[in-house]
Design an enzyme around this catalytic site. Structure first.
Site, short mmCIF file in Angstrom:
data_model
loop_
_atom_site.label_atom_id
_atom_site.label_comp_id
_atom_site.label_asym_id
_atom_site.label_seq_id
_atom_site.Cartn_x
_atom_site.Cartn_y
_atom_site.Cartn_z
N ASP A 1 71.30 9.28 89.45
CA ASP A 1 71.00 10.69 89.18
C ASP A 1 70.30 11.33 90.38
OD1 ASP A 1 71.01 13.00 87.71
OD2 ASP A 1 69.35 12.44 86.40
N ASN B 1 79.39 15.27 80.93
CA ASN B 1 79.50 15.91 82.25
C ASN B 1 80.68 16.90 82.35
OD1 ASN B 1 78.19 13.03 84.04
ND2 ASN B 1 77.13 14.91 83.49
C1 IPE Z 1 73.57 11.16 83.58
O1 IPE Z 1 73.10 12.14 84.44
C2 IPE Z 1 75.01 10.91 83.86
C3 IPE Z 1 75.33 10.28 85.13
C4 IPE Z 1 74.45 9.84 86.00
C5 IPE Z 1 76.73 10.12 85.40
P1 IPE Z 1 73.03 13.67 84.01
O2 IPE Z 1 72.45 14.39 85.16
O3 IPE Z 1 74.34 14.11 83.52
O4 IPE Z 1 72.03 13.62 82.77
P2 IPE Z 1 71.05 14.70 82.18
O5 IPE Z 1 71.85 15.95 81.94
O6 IPE Z 1 69.97 14.94 83.17
O7 IPE Z 1 70.52 14.09 80.93
C1 IPE Z 2 74.26 12.48 89.26
O1 IPE Z 2 73.70 13.53 89.96
C2 IPE Z 2 75.76 12.43 89.34
C3 IPE Z 2 76.45 12.82 88.10
C4 IPE Z 2 75.88 13.13 86.98
C5 IPE Z 2 77.89 12.85 88.16
P1 IPE Z 2 73.58 14.98 89.33
O2 IPE Z 2 74.81 15.75 89.65
O3 IPE Z 2 73.25 14.90 87.88
O4 IPE Z 2 72.37 15.55 90.16
P2 IPE Z 2 71.17 16.44 89.60
O5 IPE Z 2 70.59 15.72 88.43
O6 IPE Z 2 71.75 17.76 89.23
O7 IPE Z 2 70.22 16.53 90.75
MG MG Z 3 71.52 14.82 86.85
#
Ligand code: IPE
Ligand code: IPE
Ligand code: MG
Length: 247
Positions: free
Chosen positions: A26, A74
């Protein structure tokens, strides 16, 4: 820096490594934002981090790694970001055939495939088949993965088996449920790492994580280094895993 890393590695008890590590990768978006870059640049950088970490885990002798790449939630992101992530995952799978396969990594995708494009479904099958004989680390890529979907699917499969008379209601045990999950046959994760300081599971391996040690770090995923991996393992080795018992 490399000296420190070596020193850290030497502190790890190689006889007590986590067998299975889960990673909630993340913070890609925030990493990019901090640099004034589009979110896609963060995802790209995150893919490079992933390759590095899998390679190191394999070298260390970790047996399984499950990485959360795309959740069932997502899809809510802007279409352009979803498209970018799907293309990135496609090229990751393609590239993995060339690089990670050579490193003896066995790649599997976990999650619901029906919502993925037919090209992606084909590529998953190809990469899985291509690496199926490898006996190094098993890498589960959680792609359109969500624990709730996984448990609904497992429940439906078990209900179907009862209906067909293959099993009885009493046969529905914790083990029976575990074996219907995408990770069926694999040990539960010992350690789950989540980067970017969000302290939640976000629908990741909720059943399998019952007794996982959770490790949160402020480091954003693209910045997560081999040294950070060692920190997580060292912290894991300090934990007292009681499983509800007393010592
Ligand atoms: C969790 O991260 C999913 C992945 C790392 C693929 P998100 O960024 O989607 O989760 P939330 O929205 O912060 O819970
Ligand atoms: C994790 O990084 C990757 C996926 C969830 C696909 P994020 O895209 O959630 O990055 P933040 O949380 O917005 O910084
Ligand atoms: Mg995220």
């Amino acid at each position: 820096m490399f000296f420190n890393r070596k020193k850290k590695k030497a502190e790890i008890d190689m006889t007590r490594l986590p067998v299975h590590i889960g990673v909630i990768m993340d913070g890609n978006g925030r990493w990019a934002k901090k640099r004034g870059l589009p979110r896609s640049a963060g995802h790209q950088a995150g893919a490079d981090t992933l390759k590095k970490i899998v390679t190191e885990c394999n070298k260390m002798g970790i047996k399984y790694i499950t990485v959360y790449a795309f959740s069932t939630e997502n899809w809510k992101r802007p279409q352009a970001e979803v498209d970018f992530l799907m293309n990135l995952l496609m090229s990751y799978l393609l590239d993995a055939e060339r690089t990670l396969a050579g490193e003896n990594v066995r790649i599997r995708a976990i999650g619901s495939r029906t919502e993925l494009s037919s090209e992606m479904q084909e590529q998953i099958k190809k990469t899985e088949a291509f690496t199926s004989k490898n006996d190094g680390i098993v890498m589960n890529i959680a792609l359109n993965y969500g624990s709730r979907e996984e448990l609904v699917r497992a429940t439906q499969n078990l209900a179907e088996k009862v209906k067909n008379g293959e099993i009885s209601v009493e046969d529905i045990s914790a083990d029976a449920i575990s074996s219907e999950l995408y990770t069926g046959g694999q040990p539960d994760p010992d350690l789950i790492i989540r980067t970017s300081n969000e302290q939640r599971l976000s629908n990741f391996m909720m059943w399998q994580a019952s007794y996982s040690e959770l490790y949160y770090t402020e480091t954003l995923w693209p910045d997560f280094s081999i040294s950070d991996l060692y920190d997580a393992i060292l912290e894991y080795q300090k934990r007292d895993r009681r499983y509800g018992g007393v010592k």
